[in-house]
Structures are given as C-alpha cells and as structure tokens.
Design a protein around this motif. Structure first.
Motif, PDB file in Angstrom:
ATOM      1  N   PRO B 229       0.826  -1.221   0.000  1.00 14.99           N
ATOM      2  CA  PRO B 229       0.000   0.000   0.000  1.00 14.99           C
ATOM      3  C   PRO B 229       0.857   1.266   0.000  1.00 14.99           C
ATOM      4  CG  PRO B 229      -0.072  -1.107   2.125  1.00 14.99           C
ATOM      5  CD  PRO B 229       0.652  -2.012   1.206  1.00 14.99           C
ATOM      6  N   SER B 230       0.281   2.284  -0.622  1.00 16.51           N
ATOM      7  CA  SER B 230       0.989   3.559  -0.725  1.00 16.51           C
ATOM      8  C   SER B 230       0.894   4.306   0.598  1.00 16.51           C
ATOM      9  CB  SER B 230       0.383   4.372  -1.861  1.00 16.51           C
ATOM     10  OG  SER B 230       0.792   5.695  -1.762  1.00 16.51           O
ATOM     11  N   THR B 231       2.029   4.774   1.088  1.00 18.97           N
ATOM     12  CA  THR B 231       2.041   5.518   2.354  1.00 18.97           C
ATOM     13  C   THR B 231       1.738   6.994   2.097  1.00 18.97           C
ATOM     14  OG1 THR B 231       3.836   4.053   2.960  1.00 18.97           O
ATOM     15  CG2 THR B 231       3.403   5.871   4.441  1.00 18.97           C
ATOM     16  N   TYR B 232       2.436   7.531   1.155  1.00 19.23           N
ATOM     17  CA  TYR B 232       2.190   8.914   0.741  1.00 19.23           C
ATOM     18  C   TYR B 232       2.729   9.085  -0.669  1.00 19.23           C
ATOM     19  CZ  TYR B 232       7.009   9.461   2.484  1.00 19.23           C
ATOM     20  OH  TYR B 232       8.341   9.323   2.724  1.00 19.23           O
ATOM     21  N   THR B 233       2.517  10.249  -1.212  1.00 15.99           N
ATOM     22  CA  THR B 233       2.892  10.496  -2.600  1.00 15.99           C
ATOM     23  C   THR B 233       3.885  11.640  -2.646  1.00 15.99           C
ATOM     24  OG1 THR B 233       0.689   9.851  -3.238  1.00 15.99           O
ATOM     25  CG2 THR B 233       1.959  11.003  -4.891  1.00 15.99           C
ATOM     26  N   VAL B 234       4.898  11.482  -3.490  1.00  7.30           N
ATOM     27  CA  VAL B 234       5.808  12.608  -3.701  1.00  7.30           C
ATOM     28  C   VAL B 234       5.666  13.096  -5.137  1.00  7.30           C
ATOM     29  CG1 VAL B 234       7.485  11.969  -1.941  1.00  7.30           C
ATOM     30  CG2 VAL B 234       7.733  11.041  -4.211  1.00  7.30           C
ATOM     31  N   HIS B 235       5.977  14.349  -5.304  1.00  3.16           N
ATOM     32  CA  HIS B 235       5.767  14.984  -6.600  1.00  3.16           C
ATOM     33  C   HIS B 235       7.111  15.275  -7.264  1.00  3.16           C
ATOM     34  CE1 HIS B 235       1.598  15.335  -5.420  1.00  3.16           C
ATOM     35  NE2 HIS B 235       2.019  15.803  -4.260  1.00  3.16           N
ATOM     36  N   ASP B 236       7.026  15.628  -8.518  1.00  5.73           N
ATOM     37  CA  ASP B 236       8.220  15.914  -9.309  1.00  5.73           C
ATOM     38  C   ASP B 236       9.088  16.950  -8.592  1.00  5.73           C
ATOM     39  OD1 ASP B 236      10.020  15.952 -11.319  1.00  5.73           O
ATOM     40  OD2 ASP B 236       8.822  17.186 -12.686  1.00  5.73           O
ATOM     41  N   GLY B 237      10.359  16.632  -8.414  1.00  7.94           N
ATOM     42  CA  GLY B 237      11.289  17.578  -7.786  1.00  7.94           C
ATOM     43  C   GLY B 237      11.511  17.324  -6.311  1.00  7.94           C
ATOM     44  N   ALA B 238      10.720  16.435  -5.719  1.00  9.00           N
ATOM     45  CA  ALA B 238      10.909  16.175  -4.277  1.00  9.00           C
ATOM     46  C   ALA B 238      12.272  15.527  -4.063  1.00  9.00           C
ATOM     47  CB  ALA B 238       9.806  15.269  -3.761  1.00  9.00           C
ATOM     48  N   GLU B 239      13.011  16.048  -3.087  1.00  9.25           N
ATOM     49  CA  GLU B 239      14.349  15.505  -2.787  1.00  9.25           C
ATOM     50  C   GLU B 239      14.237  14.595  -1.565  1.00  9.25           C
ATOM     51  OE1 GLU B 239      17.387  18.920  -3.359  1.00  9.25           O
ATOM     52  OE2 GLU B 239      15.388  19.738  -3.368  1.00  9.25           O
ATOM     53  N   LEU B 240      14.767  13.404  -1.691  1.00 11.69           N
ATOM     54  CA  LEU B 240      14.578  12.387  -0.656  1.00 11.69           C
ATOM     55  C   LEU B 240      15.921  11.756  -0.312  1.00 11.69           C
ATOM     56  CD1 LEU B 240      11.804  10.851  -2.797  1.00 11.69           C
ATOM     57  CD2 LEU B 240      11.282  11.996  -0.684  1.00 11.69           C
ATOM     58  N   ARG B 241      16.108  11.482   0.938  1.00 12.69           N
ATOM     59  CA  ARG B 241      17.343  10.832   1.373  1.00 12.69           C
ATOM     60  C   ARG B 241      17.230   9.336   1.103  1.00 12.69           C
ATOM     61  NH1 ARG B 241      17.020  12.185   6.286  1.00 12.69           N
ATOM     62  NH2 ARG B 241      18.033  14.159   6.145  1.00 12.69           N
ATOM     63  N   VAL B 242      18.250   8.767   0.467  1.00  7.92           N
ATOM     64  CA  VAL B 242      18.224   7.333   0.151  1.00  7.92           C
ATOM     65  C   VAL B 242      18.823   6.568   1.326  1.00  7.92           C
ATOM     66  CG1 VAL B 242      19.012   5.542  -1.435  1.00  7.92           C
ATOM     67  CG2 VAL B 242      18.439   7.799  -2.300  1.00  7.92           C
ATOM     68  N   LEU B 251      14.726   2.700  -0.686  1.00 10.12           N
ATOM     69  CA  LEU B 251      14.097   3.113   0.580  1.00 10.12           C
ATOM     70  C   LEU B 251      14.490   4.571   0.809  1.00 10.12           C
ATOM     71  CD1 LEU B 251      12.516   2.370   3.165  1.00 10.12           C
ATOM     72  CD2 LEU B 251      14.682   1.745   4.203  1.00 10.12           C
ATOM     73  N   VAL B 252      13.488   5.434   0.825  1.00 13.01           N
ATOM     74  CA  VAL B 252      13.782   6.871   0.916  1.00 13.01           C
ATOM     75  C   VAL B 252      13.088   7.460   2.136  1.00 13.01           C
ATOM     76  CG1 VAL B 252      14.096   7.158  -1.563  1.00 13.01           C
ATOM     77  CG2 VAL B 252      11.838   7.466  -0.572  1.00 13.01           C
ATOM     78  N   ASP B 253      13.568   8.626   2.497  1.00 12.08           N
ATOM     79  CA  ASP B 253      12.989   9.331   3.635  1.00 12.08           C
ATOM     80  C   ASP B 253      13.001  10.816   3.317  1.00 12.08           C
ATOM     81  OD1 ASP B 253      12.067  10.064   6.094  1.00 12.08           O
ATOM     82  OD2 ASP B 253      14.011   9.967   7.081  1.00 12.08           O
ATOM     83  N   ALA B 254      11.863  11.445   3.550  1.00 11.63           N
ATOM     84  CA  ALA B 254      11.785  12.889   3.306  1.00 11.63           C
ATOM     85  C   ALA B 254      11.409  13.615   4.579  1.00 11.63           C
ATOM     86  CB  ALA B 254      10.751  13.174   2.230  1.00 11.63           C
ATOM     87  N   GLY B 255      11.750  13.023   5.712  1.00 14.88           N
ATOM     88  CA  GLY B 255      11.425  13.674   6.977  1.00 14.88           C
ATOM     89  C   GLY B 255      10.093  13.220   7.535  1.00 14.88           C
ATOM     90  N   LEU B 256       9.274  12.559   6.742  1.00 21.13           N
ATOM     91  CA  LEU B 256       7.985  12.058   7.255  1.00 21.13           C
ATOM     92  C   LEU B 256       8.222  10.677   7.857  1.00 21.13           C
ATOM     93  CD1 LEU B 256       5.725  13.033   4.270  1.00 21.13           C
ATOM     94  CD2 LEU B 256       5.739  14.066   6.520  1.00 21.13           C
ATOM     95  N   ARG B 257       8.311   9.696   6.987  1.00 20.11           N
ATOM     96  CA  ARG B 257       8.686   8.346   7.419  1.00 20.11           C
ATOM     97  C   ARG B 257       9.241   7.627   6.204  1.00 20.11           C
ATOM     98  NH1 ARG B 257       3.274   8.846   8.017  1.00 20.11           N
ATOM     99  NH2 ARG B 257       1.939   7.824   6.512  1.00 20.11           N
ATOM    100  N   PRO B 258      10.090   6.629   6.404  1.00 19.43           N
ATOM    101  CA  PRO B 258      10.700   5.964   5.258  1.00 19.43           C
ATOM    102  C   PRO B 258       9.672   5.195   4.443  1.00 19.43           C
ATOM    103  CG  PRO B 258      11.891   5.491   7.281  1.00 19.43           C
ATOM    104  CD  PRO B 258      10.620   6.146   7.674  1.00 19.43           C
ATOM    105  N   GLY B 259       9.923   5.110   3.174  1.00 18.87           N
ATOM    106  CA  GLY B 259       9.052   4.361   2.277  1.00 18.87           C
ATOM    107  C   GLY B 259       9.821   3.983   1.028  1.00 18.87           C
ATOM    108  N   TRP B 260       9.243   3.078   0.250  1.00 17.48           N
ATOM    109  CA  TRP B 260       9.935   2.555  -0.919  1.00 17.48           C
ATOM    110  C   TRP B 260       9.350   3.148  -2.191  1.00 17.48           C
ATOM    111  CZ3 TRP B 260      14.028  -0.908  -0.496  1.00 17.48           C
ATOM    112  CH2 TRP B 260      14.239  -1.459   0.759  1.00 17.48           C
TER     113      TRP B 260
END
Lengths: 610, 282
Positions: B229-242, B251-260
């Motif tokens: 299931p999708s946790t959240y959605t990121v949009h074009d240009g979002a920078e995420l820590r791998v 597996l990325v993290d954008a400060g919310l919670r990690p997701g794939w």
C-alpha cells in the motif's frame, strides 16, 4: 467534620507563609520592581500558561495554581476570576527567572495561588488574563474535581506511612473519549525516599491505557501529619460500550523510613539519619464507570468518529492555479481528545478534484499527549477548467462535555482555474491577497559565458595520484628523523666517525693522486700520498694522523701480526715519499703506476683493521 | 677551461654552480615556452568547439526550444566537458520544459562545482519552491560545509597537513628554531584535524546519494513491491534521502517516514553514484 475545620484553620494560618517579611503595602512595589528588572530582557512574543498541581483533590485539601508568563511586558499580576466554591488566594510576589539556554534567552514570571475548595463538585477555573504590551493574553480554562474526603478510599487518619487514592474524572464516558484517571500517592513525612515503584495491578476494562505521567509533587496535611502527594496520571481511551470499573489499583514500592529508634549510639552529633527499608504495598478501591456509545441519531454527515473538545481552522492556497496544479489545504484541529486517531472525513463535494491522502503531524501541549494540535496538509488538484471554487469543507466531532455533535464548516473557496501550461495572473488578482513581498516570478536567465571548461574528473580525494602525493611530506619527515638520528649516532661514536672521515679522505686522496699523476706534479703527488698513508694508518691505529711516520711499521704494525708483504709495501711507499722530497723528478707513467699499488695496500689495511 | 666555466657560472647566477644548468638554460626556457604555448593552444583548440556548442544550445534556449536546448547541453556534458554554467543552463532548460526533478539535479550539480554562485542559489531556491509535498532540507552544518567545494576542503586540509609535516621535518634539521617550528607544527596539526573533520562532513554529504523525484505523483510504498500500500505520494522535484535499495527499489525518507519507491522514478544525485554511496565507475 471537626477535624476538617481544624485543618482549614491550620491552613488559613499557614497562608501568609509565602510572603513572610514583606508588608502587604510593599508587595505591589516588589512585583513592579521585578517587572521593571525584566522589562529590557523581555522578548516581544509573550505566552501565558496556567497549571494545577493536581486536577483532583479531596475536600479539605488544597491545590496549587501556577500562572507562568514567559516573555512579554506586563506590569500587573494576572486576574484570576472568582469561582463559586473555590477560594483562590495569591501566595505573594511572583518568582522571576531569567534563562539563557542554547543561546535563547528570555524571562519567566510565575505567580502562585492556593486553591482551597469549600464544597464538593466539578469546578472550572475560567481563563486567567494578563495585559501585556497592549495585548490581552489568556490561559486555557482549568478543571478541578473536588471529592468528598475518603470517597475513593478508606478515610486516612494521618497515622499511615503511605496510602493512595484513585480518582476517575467522571462516571460516564463515551466510546472514543479520553479521560485521565488520577492516582494520588500520599507519603508520610517520615518517608525519606522511595524506589522500585511498580503498578502491580490496574484493572480498566473497556479502556485503552496510555503513557503514565507523574505530576508535580505537593504537600498536604492529613490529620496531624504532613504528607507528600505524588500525582500519577493515566490517560484512558474508552473503546467499548458497557459498564466498566476503573480499579482496583495496586502499587508496591520500597520505602526508606526515618526511624529515630534506630539511631547509631556512636553518632552523637547526629550526622547520619537513621533509616530503615520497608516494602510497602498499597491498594486503591475501584470506581464504577459507564461507557456510553456515541449517539448514532443526529450524527452529521461529516462525522468520522472523532470524540473530543476541538476547535478547527483551515486555509487554502494557492487559489489561482492551472488545471492539474495542486492546491494545498491546511487544517488545524486543536483541543483535547484522541489526537492520534483523529482522521479527516471524505468530502463528497470535492468530486471534481483529485484528493491526495493527507499528511499529518501532532504538536502536543501536555505530557499526556491528549491536548494539542493536529495539523493536516492535503493536496487537491482541480481536474476541470470549469471549476470555480473549492466546495464547502465540513468536519464533525462529538463533544462529550456538551454531549452533542459539533460541526466545523469552511465555506467554499473561490478559485481561478486556468488552462494547463499558462502562467498565473500576477497583477490585480483579486483572489489572492499578498501579505508579504512577492517571491521572484521566474528563474534567473541562462549564463552567456561558458566559463572555464574542464574535463569531468572525480574529486581530488578519489584520485590515486593525489592520495599518493600525500606520502611526500611523510617521507620527508621520516627522512629528516633518520638523518637526525644518524647525525646523533655519529656524534656519539668518534672512532667510527674518524673511520668514515678517513675513508672519505682516502677516496678523495686517490682521486687527487690520479689527477696529480696525470698532470705530472710529482711533489704534490707524493705529498698527497703521504697524507693518505697518515690518514689511513692513523684511523686504523687510533693515533693522530700527524704522528704517523715510517717508524710506525715496526712499532705498531708488526706487533699486530700484519702480513709481511703489506708491511714491505708500506715501507716502500714511505721511502718513496721521503725520496721524492729530495729528488722529485718522476714521469707521469711512473706516478700513475703508484696509484693501483697504493689502492691495493690501503684496501688490505682497511680489511685488517675491520 | 675551468675559468671559463666559472665565469659562465657567475654570469648565469648561483643556481648553476657546476655550469651545466646555465649552459642549457636557454634551451630549457625555449622548451618550456613551446610547451606552454602548445598547452594553451591545445586547450583553446579543444575548448573552441565546446564554446560553439554551448552558444548554439543557448540560441535554442532563447528561441524557446527548451527540450532541444536541454539535449544540446546534455550532449556537451556527455562529451566530457563540465562547467557550472553548462549545468546552470541545463537546469534552466529542464525547468522551462516542466521537468522540476531534472532541473533540481542539474542545479545541484552546478552548485557542487560553484557553491558560492548566487545565481545558482537563487534558481535552486526558486525551483524548490515550486515543488509540492515533502522535501529534504539541509541542516545548518550541511549548508555551511556546502560553502566550499569538496576539492577546496581537500586542498585546505592537505595544505595544513603539508605545513605540519614540513615543520616537523624542519624541526629535525634545524633544532635551533625549535620554538617557532613547534608552534607552526602544532597550529598546522590542529588546523589539519579541524579541516579534516570538515572534509569528512563535506564528503559524507555528497557520498550518500539523494533521490530526486523525476515524475509526478510517485507513490511511496510500505514495501518494495507493487502490491504494497501507498504511504504517501511525492511529486516531481521532491528531494529524498536514500537509506537502502532492493531489487530496483529505493528506501527513501523525506522527513515524514521511510518508504519505498521505484529506482526508475528518481534521479540519483550526485550523478553516477550508486544508492549504496559508491560510484558507478568504482
């Protein structure tokens, strides 16, 4: 009853203790002086917060109300409204604290009030206000439950070492409602410390238990004894309708009790307090609680199961977008309730929009995590050009205090939706009110000069030649250390140094001999040869070079069993040198013929001395 | 003969005590001049077509043919030339053609090469403001370390290291200057440690790749499978820590919670770096 009255009289006598030594007329002046002191330190953004040390007390006990003003500029104490059934009396001038933590400095004034109930019941202390820099700051209303003495436990006599009381804030709760059960642990004055505190049993059927939090300790008089009251708060969320009971609750702990009978007879000056360890187990009776289902009739359409006391605000931006561009909807739900499980209801009227799942975060305002603000952010994307507004948003919840549904409705937000790929109208856009300076409207133009072009290379730190180059200073340093060591070693070994110098002199002398032979310089040739023999023999025999003559052959070399051919060769060379002083005429070939003989003799001498 | 050599030595200076260097000096100078001329001409000859291609790409950009301009800049970079201006213009071309993720990646690369260029900073900020949803914000230390390039930090650190060790070497050769040389060595040693820590910090910030979303509405899932299931959605240009990778998923993290999310939906920056931090060429 008689006992209770005497306690109140005792308390009334204790009241002025907080301001002993300050005449009543001087107290406002002292408060004003404290405020003047902190005026230049006070930051612009002031906050006010009120708290009670306990939310439930028994009749005859007192609670402490603290009003904390952080930052701001106020010259008057806060106004505490009168509450029927409660006596609220100031303890005196405020305490002033200036702090500087991690570079953030500020000031804090704390006003303390003693709250004494005069009757049993549920009380609400209304918002306490204070004027600061023309602003009227107000606290949240506070609730205080006053129970009959001994309502939840056996009446304490003041002789017990410890006892506990369990208070449920209400006897009726709704499914989804969060209540906070309070346990008050009373510890007699003779209990110096406790440890290994454990809640061994706490029955709360139909409730989900949250994190237990310890409150601020206070002192209370029970009978003729003074007790330390340690409040413990248990947040409980009702999950199942029906009759339930909170408790009984059992706790156990190890107590250190001051026992003067166990005083050390040798401790004449009383340095050591005599204590004894005792394991104590306590039990508080349970109270009956009825869990009611949230009424299903009259539930508004936007109700998604939220139960609590909330206030809601919402903002929408931008309102001038192209088809397919996201609009950010921000919603804040503040108040008291199960914020964790709070969800946003679906909005059927937003069918023309693509709605993304919201992102949420919670900022709690209390350690129990049941009061605070939940922030929702969700993106909605208009999918049609004909859209003129974001339809009305509604959020409903059940207020257990009012026992009624509440609904927040945000009116429809007018939108300007333009075709995809077009730029927004920037001037005269009535839909957008710009409060701050507009951000740059476009990226900066491209660069017309390419600058210094370079081949793409990995960073220096990843290039082997660069890493290898770092060994140069290390090698230089190691070389210098070795050179220094060698110099010191030679300086401490004069015999070896002399041998090395002699070897060097021999190498140089042989070179000179060849030069002189080639130049047919007979005189210089034999002078150099003599010096050479002196240097080598002096070094070998550890004698001064100037003291070496032909006589050394018989005096020094022969007793050392030097082979006879070597001695004969040396004698011949010495004689040749002596002869040359008187008859120096030799041809170049004759001189050159001496060089290999000299060389061979010197090598043999060196081998012998080694 | 000897006198002649000596005279020549005196004429040509003390550096050629034996006279040999002095004798060959005109030849060495001539060789150096020719080599320098060849080097400069060679660079100019190589750079000239690159400059022409850069200007041709600029013309495409000015004509509003952003995708073609982006392709032209990309081609110039693929030929092995690099400069902050090329990446800057490439980022602009991507932005104008609606590719926020690619624009951010190009501007980040430009900023890596020229960290103190205010134009790059302004454009990067502007483009980031257009990005919807969660995004990665560098902390204060990362921003401060980013004021210098990795090579600049390296050179500073190495300079301090050399000064420290050369002072120690001189201390062995000239013990009489002990006080001065020891002071220099201590100061340079301390500087080496501080600058080494800064270098490590700068390296760590570029060693771990950042995933930049290169498509709209990328679902970030609970697990590295399509059915998750999708946790959240990121949009074009979002920078995420791998944080990790598995079977073409990151597996990325954008400060919310990690997701794939899928590897193909993002650009990894710095370019050429693998999700585990190693370079593709390593």
């Amino acid at each position: 009853m008689q006992n209770s009255r005497s306690e109140r009289q005792q308390e009334s006598r204790e009241k002025p203790r907080g301001c002993t030594g300050f005449p009543r007329v001087l107290r406002p002046g002292l408060a004003a002086a404290l405020l003047l002191l902190c005026l230049p330190l006070i930051a612009a953004g002031a906050t006010i917060q009120a708290s009670l040390d306990r939310t439930t007390i028994a009749l005859g006990e007192r609670a402490m109300l603290s009003v904390r003003v952080e930052g701001g500029n106020s010259d008057r104490p806060p106004q505490v409204p009168a509450v029927e059934g409660l006596q609220i009396v100031s303890t005196g001038p405020p305490t002033f604290l200036r702090y500087d933590i991690n570079g953030q400095s500020g000031t804090m004034l704390t006003y303390n009030f003693v709250v004494t109930p005069t009757q049993v019941g549920e009380f609400t202390i209304p918002a306490i206000t204070i004027a600061s820099e023309g602003q009227q700051l107000a606290t949240q209303p506070l609730k205080l439950s006053v129970r009959k003495p001994g309502a939840s436990a056996t009446q304490a006599s003041g002789q017990e070492l410890a006892f506990i009381r369990l208070y449920a804030p209400t006897n009726e709760v709704y499914v989804g409602q969060v209540i906070v059960a309070e346990v008050q642990l009373y510890l007699h004055n003779v209990v110096r410390d406790i440890g290994n505190f454990q809640v061994t049993a706490f029955s709360a059927d139909g409730f989900n238990k949250g994190k237990t939090v310890e409150g601020r300790q206070s002192r209370a008089r029970v009978g003729n004894s003074i007790y330390t009251v340690v409040p413990l708060y248990f947040p409980l969320t009702a999950i199942k309708a029906g009759d339930s009971s909170l408790g009984p609750l059992r706790v156990s702990f190890a107590a250190e009790i001051i026992n003067p009978a166990r005083r050390d007879p040798f401790d004449l000056l009383g340095f050591n307090t005599p204590v004894e360890q005792r394991q104590i187990a306590l039990e508080a009776e349970g109270t009956h609680v009825r869990i009611l289902p949230v009424p299903s009739e009259n539930a508004p359409p936007g109700f998604a199961g939220a139960v609590g006391v909330y206030s809601v605000s919402m903002s929408v931006s931008p309102t001038n977008v192209a088809v397919g561009d996201p609009i950010r909807v921000r919603l804040q739900v503040s108040g008291r309730g199960a914020l964790d499980s709070l969800t946003l209801p679906e909005q059927p009227s937003w069918k023309d929009f693509k709605v993304y799942p919201p992102i949420s975060r919670i900022e709690t305002a209390d350690p129990l995590g049941i009061q605070g603000t939940k922030f929702f952010e969700l993106d909605v994307v208009p999918e049609k050009l004909e859209i003129e507004s974001l339809p009305e948003f509604s959020f409903a919840w059940f207020d257990p205090e009012q026992k009624a549904f509440q609904t927040y409705k945000h009116p429809a937000v007018p939108l300007t939706v333009r075709p995809a790929g077009t730029a927004p109208l920037l001037a005269g856009d009535p839909g957008e009110k710009r409060e701050t300076a507009p951000p740059p409207r476009d990226i900066l133009p491209i660069k017309q000069r390419v600058g210094a072009l370079a081949q793409a290379r990995p960073p220096l730190i990843q290039q082997p030649w660069f890493v290898a180059a770092q060994s140069v200073p290390v090698l230089l340093w190691i070389g210098s250390v070795l050179w220094r060591r060698r110099s010191e070693w030679l300086a401490n070994n004069p015999r070896l140094r002399r041998k090395r110098q002699a070897a060097h002199a021999v190498r140089r002398g042989l070179r000179d001999l060849r030069t002189f032979a080639a130049a047919n310089q007979s005189e210089q040739f034999f002078a150099a040869l003599f010096r050479l023999l002196q240097e080598q023999l002096g070094a070998a025999l550890d004698l001064p070079a100037s003291s070496i003559t032909e006589a050394v052959i018989d005096e020094q070399l022969r007793p050392r069993n030097v082979p006879e051919p070597v001695l004969a060769g040396l004698a011949e060379l010495f004689q040749a040198c002596n002869l040359a002083r008187y008859a120096p005429a030799h041809t170049s070939q004759e001189l050159a013929a001496y060089v290999p003989r000299v060389e061979s003799l010197l090598n043999e001498l060196r081998a012998l001395t080694a | 003969m000897r006198l002649l050599s000596k005279e020549r030595c005196i004429q040509t200076g003390p550096l050629c005590a034996q006279g040999r260097v002095g004798r060959h000096r005109p030849r060495i100078c001539a060789f150096a001049a020719v080599a320098a001329a060849l080097f400069i001409c060679g660079r100019a000859a190589v750079a000239a077509p690159a400059t022409d291609r850069f200007e041709a790409a600029n013309r495409l950009y000015e004509q509003g043919r952003f995708k073609e301009a982006a392709a032209a800049y990309q081609e110039l970079l693929n030929s092995g030339f690099t400069s902050p201006a090329v990446y800057f213009n490439l980022g602009n071309a991507f932005f104008k053609s609606g590719q926020l993720g690619a624009a951010i990646a190009a501007h980040r690369e430009a900023q890596r090469l020229a960290p103190r260029d205010p134009d790059i900073e302004a454009n990067l900020r502007f483009i980031r403001e257009q990005v919807q949803g969660p995004r990665l914000t560098p902390n204060l230390i990362q921003r401060w370390l980013g004021r210098l390039t990795l090579n600049e930090w390296t050179l500073l650190c190495v300079a301090a290291f050399w000064i420290c060790l050369l002072s120690l070497a001189a201390l062995q050769l000239r013990p009489a200057r002990k006080t001065l040389l020891r002071g220099i060595a201590l100061a340079a040693g301390a500087a080496t440690m501080v600058l080494g820590a800064c270098l490590a910090g700068a390296w760590s910030s570029v060693a771990r790749p950042v995933a930049i979303a290169n498509a709209n509405d990328i679902a970030v899932r609970n697990g590295p499978i399509e059915e998750s299931p999708s946790t959240y959605t990121v949009h074009d240009g979002a920078e995420l820590r791998v944080l990790d990778q598995k079977d073409g998923w990151l597996l990325v993290d954008a400060g919310l919670r990690p997701g794939w999310l899928k590897r193909e939906d993002v650009i990894l920056w710095p370019s050429g770096r693998q999700p585990d931090g190693t370079r593709a060429s390593d």
